[in-house]
Enzyme design. Sequence first.
Site, short mmCIF file in Angstrom:
data_model
loop_
_atom_site.label_atom_id
_atom_site.label_comp_id
_atom_site.label_asym_id
_atom_site.label_seq_id
_atom_site.Cartn_x
_atom_site.Cartn_y
_atom_site.Cartn_z
N ASP A 144 -4.21 -5.78 5.05
CA ASP A 144 -4.65 -7.17 5.02
C ASP A 144 -3.52 -7.97 4.36
OD1 ASP A 144 -4.86 -6.68 2.31
OD2 ASP A 144 -6.94 -7.36 2.12
N HIS A 145 -3.80 -9.22 4.03
CA HIS A 145 -2.78 -10.07 3.39
C HIS A 145 -2.37 -9.52 2.02
CE1 HIS A 145 -6.79 -11.27 2.19
NE2 HIS A 145 -6.29 -11.79 1.09
N CYS B 99 -4.01 -2.64 1.06
CA CYS B 99 -4.64 -3.92 0.73
C CYS B 99 -4.30 -4.18 -0.74
CB CYS B 99 -6.13 -3.94 1.06
SG CYS B 99 -7.18 -2.83 0.10
N GLY B 100 -5.01 -5.11 -1.37
CA GLY B 100 -4.66 -5.42 -2.75
C GLY B 100 -4.80 -4.21 -3.65
N ILE C 162 -8.57 -0.07 -1.96
CA ILE C 162 -9.96 0.41 -1.95
C ILE C 162 -10.73 -0.07 -0.71
CG2 ILE C 162 -12.17 0.39 -3.18
CD1 ILE C 162 -10.52 0.13 -5.81
N GLY C 163 -10.74 -1.37 -0.49
CA GLY C 163 -11.54 -1.91 0.62
C GLY C 163 -11.10 -1.34 1.96
N ARG D 146 -9.55 28.31 1.46
CA ARG D 146 -10.83 27.82 0.93
C ARG D 146 -10.96 26.30 1.11
NH1 ARG D 146 -7.35 28.29 -3.31
NH2 ARG D 146 -7.37 26.71 -4.95
C1 RB5 Z 1 -8.17 -9.42 -0.89
O1 RB5 Z 1 -8.21 -10.47 -1.78
C2 RB5 Z 1 -8.58 -8.12 -1.58
O2 RB5 Z 1 -9.92 -8.16 -1.89
C3 RB5 Z 1 -8.23 -6.94 -0.72
O3 RB5 Z 1 -6.87 -6.93 -0.45
C4 RB5 Z 1 -8.55 -5.57 -1.31
O4 RB5 Z 1 -8.04 -5.45 -2.59
C5 RB5 Z 1 -9.95 -5.14 -1.18
O5 RB5 Z 1 -10.31 -4.00 -1.53
#
Ligand code: RB5
Length: 149
Positions: free
Chosen positions: A8-9, A65-66, A69-70, A132
Amino acid sequence: MKIALGSDHGGYNLKNAIKKHLEEKGIECEDFGTNSSESVDYPEFGMKVAEAVVSGKCEKGIVCCGTGIGISISANKVPGVRCAVVSDTFSAAMSREHNNANVLALGERVIGVGLALKIVDVWFNTEFAGGRHERRVDKITDIEKKYSK
Ligand code: RB5
């Protein structure tokens, strides 16, 4: 070997740095976006990379991403994907050796580019140990099967 890349950004700059790093090593990349720092939603890009890996179009994937995680949660919703969020080289190696991770997630706002590129190198240079660990990874697949309709 072709690698699927997506972000993402929040992970855009790191994705570009990883792409340059891999291409300099002669590793072919397919970039599934995003293509600017404009705000976008990470699930779209996590899914695209995940689909490229499970379809066999790409051997492995890297998502940013930032936090990592997401986009990792999103990638892991695609059956067959084992996406590991990693911020250190030990976990990078273990995610391959023990978990047979096929997608690596990194957080641009968490680690620096230098460490991220080192993690990428360790991740690509570590093979799945099998044995295993194969049985345990198979049990992850069993969970996917149990809940997929
Ligand atoms: C974007 O602002 C941010 O939430 C995304 O990049 C990421 O960190 C989400 O898990």
